[in-house]
Design a protein around this motif. Structure first.
Motif, mmCIF file in Angstrom:
data_model
loop_
_atom_site.group_PDB
_atom_site.id
_atom_site.type_symbol
_atom_site.label_atom_id
_atom_site.label_comp_id
_atom_site.label_asym_id
_atom_site.label_seq_id
_atom_site.Cartn_x
_atom_site.Cartn_y
_atom_site.Cartn_z
ATOM 1 N N TYR A 193 9.540 2.595 12.080
ATOM 2 C CA TYR A 193 9.248 1.316 11.425
ATOM 3 C C TYR A 193 8.672 1.528 10.034
ATOM 4 C CZ TYR A 193 7.371 -3.318 10.557
ATOM 5 O OH TYR A 193 7.100 -4.539 10.000
ATOM 6 N N SER A 194 9.185 0.769 9.090
ATOM 7 C CA SER A 194 8.770 0.940 7.704
ATOM 8 C C SER A 194 8.835 -0.400 7.004
ATOM 9 C CB SER A 194 9.704 1.953 7.015
ATOM 10 O OG SER A 194 9.711 1.773 5.622
ATOM 11 N N ASN A 195 7.739 -0.786 6.367
ATOM 12 C CA ASN A 195 7.747 -2.029 5.592
ATOM 13 C C ASN A 195 8.712 -1.922 4.418
ATOM 14 O OD1 ASN A 195 5.706 -3.967 6.718
ATOM 15 N ND2 ASN A 195 4.431 -2.155 6.530
ATOM 16 N N ASN A 196 8.880 -0.705 3.896
ATOM 17 C CA ASN A 196 9.821 -0.521 2.791
ATOM 18 C C ASN A 196 11.229 -0.934 3.210
ATOM 19 O OD1 ASN A 196 7.545 0.691 1.841
ATOM 20 N ND2 ASN A 196 8.475 2.664 1.385
ATOM 21 N N ARG A 197 11.670 -0.368 4.331
ATOM 22 C CA ARG A 197 13.031 -0.671 4.762
ATOM 23 C C ARG A 197 13.163 -2.117 5.209
ATOM 24 N NH1 ARG A 197 15.064 3.352 8.955
ATOM 25 N NH2 ARG A 197 12.964 4.156 8.971
ATOM 26 N N LEU A 198 12.106 -2.661 5.764
ATOM 27 C CA LEU A 198 12.141 -4.067 6.159
ATOM 28 C C LEU A 198 12.388 -4.945 4.933
ATOM 29 C CD1 LEU A 198 11.762 -6.037 8.536
ATOM 30 C CD2 LEU A 198 9.355 -6.148 7.920
ATOM 31 N N LEU A 199 11.670 -4.674 3.853
ATOM 32 C CA LEU A 199 11.860 -5.449 2.629
ATOM 33 C C LEU A 199 13.282 -5.279 2.097
ATOM 34 C CD1 LEU A 199 10.874 -7.200 0.265
ATOM 35 C CD2 LEU A 199 10.093 -5.099 -0.850
ATOM 36 N N VAL A 200 13.768 -4.058 2.071
ATOM 37 C CA VAL A 200 15.110 -3.809 1.552
ATOM 38 C C VAL A 200 16.148 -4.577 2.366
ATOM 39 C CG1 VAL A 200 16.893 -2.043 1.270
ATOM 40 C CG2 VAL A 200 14.558 -1.580 0.538
ATOM 41 N N GLY A 201 16.051 -4.493 3.697
ATOM 42 C CA GLY A 201 17.010 -5.180 4.545
ATOM 43 C C GLY A 201 16.957 -6.691 4.365
ATOM 44 N N LEU A 202 15.763 -7.241 4.379
ATOM 45 C CA LEU A 202 15.614 -8.691 4.244
ATOM 46 C C LEU A 202 16.091 -9.164 2.871
ATOM 47 C CD1 LEU A 202 12.128 -9.165 5.919
ATOM 48 C CD2 LEU A 202 14.308 -9.990 6.798
ATOM 49 N N LEU A 220 8.390 4.563 -3.562
ATOM 50 C CA LEU A 220 9.520 3.959 -2.866
ATOM 51 C C LEU A 220 9.340 2.453 -2.712
ATOM 52 C CD1 LEU A 220 10.311 6.589 -0.115
ATOM 53 C CD2 LEU A 220 11.832 5.837 -1.937
ATOM 54 N N PHE A 221 8.120 2.052 -2.328
ATOM 55 C CA PHE A 221 7.899 0.613 -2.177
ATOM 56 C C PHE A 221 7.912 -0.065 -3.539
ATOM 57 C CE2 PHE A 221 7.154 -2.874 0.459
ATOM 58 C CZ PHE A 221 6.210 -3.714 -0.120
ATOM 59 N N GLY A 222 7.341 0.589 -4.540
ATOM 60 C CA GLY A 222 7.398 0.048 -5.894
ATOM 61 C C GLY A 222 8.836 -0.130 -6.362
ATOM 62 N N TYR A 223 9.668 0.838 -6.026
ATOM 63 C CA TYR A 223 11.087 0.741 -6.377
ATOM 64 C C TYR A 223 11.725 -0.460 -5.679
ATOM 65 C CZ TYR A 223 16.079 1.889 -6.449
ATOM 66 O OH TYR A 223 17.449 1.836 -6.607
ATOM 67 N N ALA A 224 11.435 -0.614 -4.375
ATOM 68 C CA ALA A 224 12.035 -1.722 -3.620
ATOM 69 C C ALA A 224 11.571 -3.069 -4.183
ATOM 70 C CB ALA A 224 11.663 -1.610 -2.141
ATOM 71 N N VAL A 225 10.288 -3.171 -4.519
ATOM 72 C CA VAL A 225 9.774 -4.416 -5.083
ATOM 73 C C VAL A 225 10.388 -4.670 -6.452
ATOM 74 C CG1 VAL A 225 7.719 -5.557 -5.987
ATOM 75 C CG2 VAL A 225 7.623 -4.398 -3.791
ATOM 76 N N ALA A 226 10.439 -3.627 -7.298
ATOM 77 C CA ALA A 226 11.023 -3.788 -8.634
ATOM 78 C C ALA A 226 12.471 -4.234 -8.546
ATOM 79 C CB ALA A 226 10.904 -2.474 -9.416
ATOM 80 N N TRP A 230 3.828 -7.716 7.795
ATOM 81 C CA TRP A 230 3.501 -7.261 6.449
ATOM 82 C C TRP A 230 2.070 -6.744 6.363
ATOM 83 C CZ3 TRP A 230 7.632 -6.172 4.078
ATOM 84 C CH2 TRP A 230 8.773 -6.961 4.247
ATOM 85 N N ALA A 231 1.806 -5.733 7.177
ATOM 86 C CA ALA A 231 0.462 -5.159 7.219
ATOM 87 C C ALA A 231 0.504 -3.660 6.954
ATOM 88 C CB ALA A 231 -0.181 -5.413 8.575
ATOM 89 N N ARG A 236 -1.470 16.152 17.216
ATOM 90 C CA ARG A 236 -2.181 15.157 16.405
ATOM 91 C C ARG A 236 -1.190 14.282 15.661
ATOM 92 N NH1 ARG A 236 -7.465 16.756 16.538
ATOM 93 N NH2 ARG A 236 -7.811 18.975 16.939
ATOM 94 N N GLY A 237 -1.686 13.098 15.303
ATOM 95 C CA GLY A 237 -0.834 12.172 14.575
ATOM 96 C C GLY A 237 -1.661 11.263 13.689
ATOM 97 N N ARG A 238 -0.952 10.491 12.891
ATOM 98 C CA ARG A 238 -1.593 9.545 11.973
ATOM 99 C C ARG A 238 -0.843 8.228 12.060
ATOM 100 N NH1 ARG A 238 -2.127 10.078 5.351
ATOM 101 N NH2 ARG A 238 -1.859 7.865 4.939
ATOM 102 N N GLU A 239 -1.603 7.139 12.048
ATOM 103 C CA GLU A 239 -1.004 5.804 12.114
ATOM 104 C C GLU A 239 -1.600 4.944 11.012
ATOM 105 O OE1 GLU A 239 1.423 4.259 13.648
ATOM 106 O OE2 GLU A 239 0.834 2.399 12.661
ATOM 107 N N ASN A 240 -0.708 4.315 10.216
ATOM 108 C CA ASN A 240 -1.153 3.547 9.054
ATOM 109 C C ASN A 240 -1.225 2.052 9.287
ATOM 110 O OD1 ASN A 240 -1.267 5.908 7.607
ATOM 111 N ND2 ASN A 240 0.741 5.655 6.691
ATOM 112 N N ARG A 241 -0.840 1.576 10.463
ATOM 113 C CA ARG A 241 -0.843 0.120 10.673
ATOM 114 C C ARG A 241 -1.759 -0.278 11.809
ATOM 115 N NH1 ARG A 241 4.093 1.999 10.043
ATOM 116 N NH2 ARG A 241 5.012 1.685 8.021
ATOM 117 N N SER A 242 -1.460 0.188 13.009
ATOM 118 C CA SER A 242 -2.265 -0.224 14.153
ATOM 119 C C SER A 242 -2.071 0.780 15.274
ATOM 120 C CB SER A 242 -1.842 -1.618 14.632
ATOM 121 O OG SER A 242 -2.441 -1.915 15.878
#
Lengths: 260, 117
Positions: A98-107, A224-230, B32-33, B73-79
């Motif tokens: 899951y990636s907010n970057n790809r979510l934005l690109v797809g939407l 990457l996110f800056g690129y997607a937003v731009a 969007w978090a 080990r791991g890292r999570e940036n949202r929840s």
């Protein structure tokens, strides 16, 4: 609906779609859409694990065809919708990716394809507004953001920045100031991007925000996110020439390389 | 035109609902978090009473884990709810007798623990 999908893009929307559709090529190993089922967004998607790999490869090939179609402006709207849908499919079939970057690109691709000249830019404006409003609201409701603790832990313990800790030593409230500044900027962008007459200000503010984040985090977050937003913001403009915006997109990459 | 307008509105409404839903749960998908929390965690897994090696744990879950100091080990940036959700779903796919212990710290705070039997 089918006949309308042949309607031409505005120059800004077409350029935005072209820049967005190549995002997967910039963002990972081979950069391609992965489309390997993992943990799906809903349990029924997990049954797709039995689907032959050749089908997933075919979908990736379709994505490649849509990239070409967009850049050749052949059925560009349909290509944007299909490409965006494939990106969104990639998001839901493997939540571990899951990636907010790809979510934005797809939407953004899907919305650009669905919108037409009568709708104007409101779908993309609404999407960007929603994105920034959601981000601001989520932070506002997090105690660690309001106190500045998230910024302190992130910049000093996680990112191990070289310059920021010195600044924070001089100004102990810097963490909290930056936290509230971020919330304020995102809230402001959520509103500003909806005002057609203030499009230029919204573009400048958004690029400044994401560029500033890139510098503050010494290249970590997030070119990457800056690129997607731009790329998405370009759809709100009517560029007479391609080169300034391509240069801006490349500049994000360069900025990340310089500060990283 | 109506269909397309309806689709656009539907896409936006789903996101509004997701942002609202995020207020009632720890999950942050579609809301969007980004970077609301930074959590570092460690995963221990026993299968049929035998403790898996950290490398085996890394291979078991699609979480981008790594081995450090003899632990997975791991890292999570949202929840952290996402990590727990992914572990639960993955164990559902594997369908084995398993005991999972997840230990984490969010934003440098106190350690928390969750177990799946």
């Amino acid at each position: 609906m089918g006949a309308r999908l042949n309607a031409p893009f505005s120059p800004g929307a077409l350029l935005a779609a072209r820049l967005l559709v190549i995002y997967p090529f910039l963002s990972g190993v081979l950069g391609m859409i992965r489309l390997r089922p993992g943990v799906g967004a809903v349990p029924v998607i997990d049954r797709l694990d039995g689907v032959p790999d050749v089908l997933w490869m075919a979908i990736v090939a379709v994505y490649g065809i849509m990239v070409v179609a967009l850049w050749l402006d052949r059925g560009a709207r349909a290509a944007a919708i299909i490409a965006g849908s494939i990106v969104l499919l990639d998001v839901v079939v493997a939540l571990e990716e899951y990636s907010n970057n790809r979510l934005l690109v797809g939407l953004a691709l899907v919305l650009l394809g669905l919108a037409d000249e009568r709708m104007g830019t409101w779908p993309i404006r609404a999407q960007l507004s929603l994105m920034y409003a959601g981000a601001a609201l989520n932070k506002l409701l997090e105690a660690d953001w309001r106190s500045g603790r998230f910024v302190e832990n992130w910049t000093i313990e996680v990112l191990d920045l070289s310059v920021y800790p010195e600044l924070a030593d001089r100004w102990p409230d810097l963490h909290q100031v930056l936290a509230w500044l971020t919330i304020g900027v995102e809230s402001g962008l959520a509103a500003l991007v909806l005002v057609v007459q203030r499009t230029r200000w919204a573009v400048i503010a958004a690029l400044g925000f994401h560029g500033g984040m890139l510098v503050l985090t010494e290249g970590t977050v997030s070119w990457l996110f800056g690129y997607a937003v731009a790329a998405t913001l370009i759809s709100l403009t009517e560029p007479r020439r391609t080169s300034p915006y391509v240069i801006a997109a490349i500049a994000f990459w360069g900025l990340q390389r310089v500060v990283a | 035109m109506r269909v397309r307008r309806g689709l656009i509105i539907g896409i936006l409404v789903v996101q509004v609902l997701a942002v609202g839903y995020a207020r009632t749960t720890e999950s942050r998908y579609l809301s969007w978090a980004p970077y609301d929390q930074i959590s570092f965690y460690e995963v221990d897994v026993e299968v049929d009473g035998e403790l898996l090696s950290p490398a085996a744990v890394v291979d078991r879950y699609p979480l981008g884990l790594w081995v450090d100091d003899n632990a997975a080990r791991g890292r999570e940036n949202r929840s952290m709810a996402h990590v727990r959700h992914l572990i639960e779903r993955r164990e559902g796919q594997l369908d084995e007798m398993v005991a999972v212990t997840l230990t984490w710290s969010t934003n440098g705070g106190e350690a928390e623990r969750w177990a799946l039997d």
